[in-house]
Design a protein around this motif. Structure first.
Motif, PDB file in Angstrom:
ATOM      1  N   ARG A 115      14.228  -5.968  50.879  1.00 41.28           N
ATOM      2  CA  ARG A 115      14.070  -5.218  52.136  1.00 41.28           C
ATOM      3  C   ARG A 115      15.099  -4.100  52.282  1.00 41.28           C
ATOM      4  NH1 ARG A 115      11.576  -8.144  56.712  1.00 41.28           N
ATOM      5  NH2 ARG A 115      10.289  -9.686  55.721  1.00 41.28           N
ATOM      6  N   ASP A 116      14.701  -3.090  53.072  1.00 42.56           N
ATOM      7  CA  ASP A 116      15.673  -2.085  53.508  1.00 42.56           C
ATOM      8  C   ASP A 116      16.447  -2.719  54.640  1.00 42.56           C
ATOM      9  OD1 ASP A 116      14.834  -0.140  51.759  1.00 42.56           O
ATOM     10  OD2 ASP A 116      13.269   0.567  53.125  1.00 42.56           O
ATOM     11  N   ILE A 117      17.758  -2.639  54.568  1.00 43.31           N
ATOM     12  CA  ILE A 117      18.578  -3.305  55.581  1.00 43.31           C
ATOM     13  C   ILE A 117      19.619  -2.346  56.145  1.00 43.31           C
ATOM     14  CG2 ILE A 117      18.299  -5.604  54.547  1.00 43.31           C
ATOM     15  CD1 ILE A 117      21.163  -5.176  53.357  1.00 43.31           C
ATOM     16  N   LEU A 118      20.222  -2.781  57.198  1.00 44.97           N
ATOM     17  CA  LEU A 118      21.379  -2.061  57.721  1.00 44.97           C
ATOM     18  C   LEU A 118      22.561  -3.003  57.556  1.00 44.97           C
ATOM     19  CD1 LEU A 118      20.055  -0.567  61.073  1.00 44.97           C
ATOM     20  CD2 LEU A 118      20.614   0.687  58.986  1.00 44.97           C
ATOM     21  N   ILE A 119      23.625  -2.520  56.938  1.00 45.88           N
ATOM     22  CA  ILE A 119      24.831  -3.340  56.838  1.00 45.88           C
ATOM     23  C   ILE A 119      25.689  -2.998  58.051  1.00 45.88           C
ATOM     24  CG2 ILE A 119      26.866  -3.896  55.471  1.00 45.88           C
ATOM     25  CD1 ILE A 119      25.356  -2.778  53.035  1.00 45.88           C
ATOM     26  N   PRO A 140      22.862   2.152  55.866  1.00 49.51           N
ATOM     27  CA  PRO A 140      21.637   1.635  55.259  1.00 49.51           C
ATOM     28  C   PRO A 140      21.841   1.241  53.801  1.00 49.51           C
ATOM     29  CG  PRO A 140      21.533   4.024  55.429  1.00 49.51           C
ATOM     30  CD  PRO A 140      22.859   3.629  55.987  1.00 49.51           C
ATOM     31  N   ALA A 141      21.064   0.296  53.347  1.00 45.80           N
ATOM     32  CA  ALA A 141      21.117  -0.130  51.949  1.00 45.80           C
ATOM     33  C   ALA A 141      19.820  -0.853  51.615  1.00 45.80           C
ATOM     34  CB  ALA A 141      22.310  -1.057  51.727  1.00 45.80           C
ATOM     35  N   GLU A 166      23.647   0.608  47.809  1.00 48.29           N
ATOM     36  CA  GLU A 166      23.899   1.536  48.915  1.00 48.29           C
ATOM     37  C   GLU A 166      23.133   2.835  48.667  1.00 48.29           C
ATOM     38  OE1 GLU A 166      27.010   1.403  51.255  1.00 48.29           O
ATOM     39  OE2 GLU A 166      27.889  -0.449  50.506  1.00 48.29           O
ATOM     40  N   GLU A 167      23.099   3.703  49.672  1.00 47.90           N
ATOM     41  CA  GLU A 167      22.293   4.934  49.551  1.00 47.90           C
ATOM     42  C   GLU A 167      22.732   5.829  48.408  1.00 47.90           C
ATOM     43  OE1 GLU A 167      21.745   6.962  53.301  1.00 47.90           O
ATOM     44  OE2 GLU A 167      19.671   6.242  53.184  1.00 47.90           O
ATOM     45  N   ASP A 168      24.060   5.786  48.074  1.00 50.04           N
ATOM     46  CA  ASP A 168      24.555   6.636  46.974  1.00 50.04           C
ATOM     47  C   ASP A 168      24.385   5.955  45.618  1.00 50.04           C
ATOM     48  OD1 ASP A 168      26.413   4.646  46.992  1.00 50.04           O
ATOM     49  OD2 ASP A 168      28.131   5.917  47.472  1.00 50.04           O
ATOM     50  N   GLY A 169      23.717   4.833  45.597  1.00 49.54           N
ATOM     51  CA  GLY A 169      23.420   4.159  44.334  1.00 49.54           C
ATOM     52  C   GLY A 169      24.437   3.107  43.920  1.00 49.54           C
ATOM     53  N   THR A 170      25.554   2.984  44.668  1.00 49.67           N
ATOM     54  CA  THR A 170      26.542   1.981  44.273  1.00 49.67           C
ATOM     55  C   THR A 170      26.051   0.576  44.639  1.00 49.67           C
ATOM     56  OG1 THR A 170      27.719   2.280  46.349  1.00 49.67           O
ATOM     57  CG2 THR A 170      28.612   3.440  44.443  1.00 49.67           C
ATOM     58  N   LEU A 171      26.436  -0.363  43.759  1.00 48.55           N
ATOM     59  CA  LEU A 171      26.047  -1.754  44.006  1.00 48.55           C
ATOM     60  C   LEU A 171      27.201  -2.490  44.669  1.00 48.55           C
ATOM     61  CD1 LEU A 171      24.280  -2.668  40.626  1.00 48.55           C
ATOM     62  CD2 LEU A 171      23.233  -1.934  42.775  1.00 48.55           C
ATOM     63  N   GLN A 172      26.883  -3.324  45.622  1.00 51.05           N
ATOM     64  CA  GLN A 172      27.915  -4.098  46.337  1.00 51.05           C
ATOM     65  C   GLN A 172      27.466  -5.543  46.427  1.00 51.05           C
ATOM     66  OE1 GLN A 172      30.708  -3.083  47.735  1.00 51.05           O
ATOM     67  NE2 GLN A 172      30.491  -0.898  48.150  1.00 51.05           N
TER      68      GLN A 172
END
Ligand code: BTN
Length: 326
Positions: free
Chosen positions: A277-281, A289-290, A305-311
């Protein structure tokens, strides 16, 4: 144990069956008058006990009043500290007090029919009107079991999911970290409070507080819960059919088993509604958004995340982005 309490245990054990006054008196080593008095007290408390055809007593088969006597019958480990309050400020608070006083150890629990100061996560309150839900706090001493608070929390969500499925035949969705949903509304919240050991930093005692809505009348909901909070059942009549004693015991049994297994249950991953799902952190600093990717083996949530980084999120609050918020 009082005669009334032992009598209730027998009646619950043989719900729907007629038990003669004589047999009950013999079993409990007391007089038939003591049995009659016990029945009278139980009726005054609200139990539906009929005098059976052969002048015995029968607890109505659809009786589902919450009691420790009935819960005990379904527990895998029945010799623990347990308390049931008709009304209390917060079961988490009571359980914590009993644990810190050394009365309540691993597997002990506290329940209430109503909470006047039910506590939610992030300092919020938890709406706990009389009979609206199951308000339950379980004490864990994670010594030889799971030590991570994240896995304790996921274990609690799994325990609720499993007990609700088995006892009520309802399959709930789990929302990372520890909310349970039915038909898009939150029906259960979990608050885990830990007492950590100052030197080792490990968890000494964890209090797992579970608030499971059975039936909440929409018109009585606080404004912020309208459209957000749901219930397991659609009507009060339906909710009365819920076997709340088996449900409470089932949650305790499953939680103890899950923490003993020291792993993330496959049910947690399978029932989770967040991955994909698209979520809001939402954290203390900002809302961003992520895309939720997957639940990691340690319970963390992998997101892009939107810039492509994984968390890997280990805690915090995840809101699922809806069309209206995009
Ligand atoms: C949340 O969703 O914010 C967590 C809610 C947890 C509520 C339960 S009800 C039983 C226990 N006692 C409390 O005061 N809180 C938890």
């Amino acid at each position: 144990m009082t005669v009334k309490s032992r009598l209730l245990e027998l009646l619950e054990q043989h719900k729907g069956e007629t038990l003669s006054g004589e047999a009950l008196a013999k079993e409990l080593s007391c007089t038939r008058t003591a049995i009659w008095k016990g029945v009278k007290k139980l009726r005054e408390e609200g139990y539906h006990i009929e005098a059976g055809p052969n002048r015995g007593y029968v607890l109505s088969p659809d009786s589902n009043r919450l009691s420790l006597e009935a819960i005990r019958l379904h527990l895998h480990e029945p010799e623990v500290y347990m308390r049931l309050y008709r009304k209390v400020s917060s079961t988490n608070q009571e359980a914590k007090k009993a644990a810190l006083q050394g009365e309540a150890g691993h597997g002990a629990f506290v329940l209430a029919v109503e909470q006047t100061e039910g506590r939610g996560r992030r300092g919020r309150s938890f709406f706990s009107p009389p009979g609206g839900g199951l308000y339950l706090s379980i004490v864990l001493e994670p010594k030889d079991t799971i030590q991570s608070s994240l896995l304790i929390t996921t274990a609690a969500a799994v325990a609720v999911y499993q007990a609700v499925r088995e006892v009520c035949g309802i399959s709930l969705d789990i929302k990372w970290v520890n909310d349970l949903y039915k038909e898009g509304k939150k029906v259960c919240g979990i608050l885990t409070e830990a007492v950590t050991d100052f030197e080792s930093g490990g968890i000494e005692v964890a209090i797992v507080g579970i608030g499971l809505n059975l039936y909440l009348e929409e018109s009585t909901l606080p404004r912020e819960l309208v459209g957000v909070a749901g219930s397991l059942y659609h009507t009060p009549q339906e909710a009365k059919t819920a076997e709340v004693n088996s449900l409470a015991a089932g949650i305790v049994n499953h939680l103890l088993e899950e923490v003993r297994l020291k792993r993330l249950s496959p049910d947690y991953v399978q029932q989770n509604m967040v991955p994909g799902r698209d979520i809001l952190i939402v954290d203390r600093e900002r809302v961003r958004p992520a895309k939720a990717l997957e639940i990691c083996p340690d319970g963390r949530l992998l997101v892009e995340e939107e810039d492509g980084t994984l968390q890997r999120l280990s805690y915090g609050e995840v809101s699922i982005r809806t069309k209206e918020t995009t």
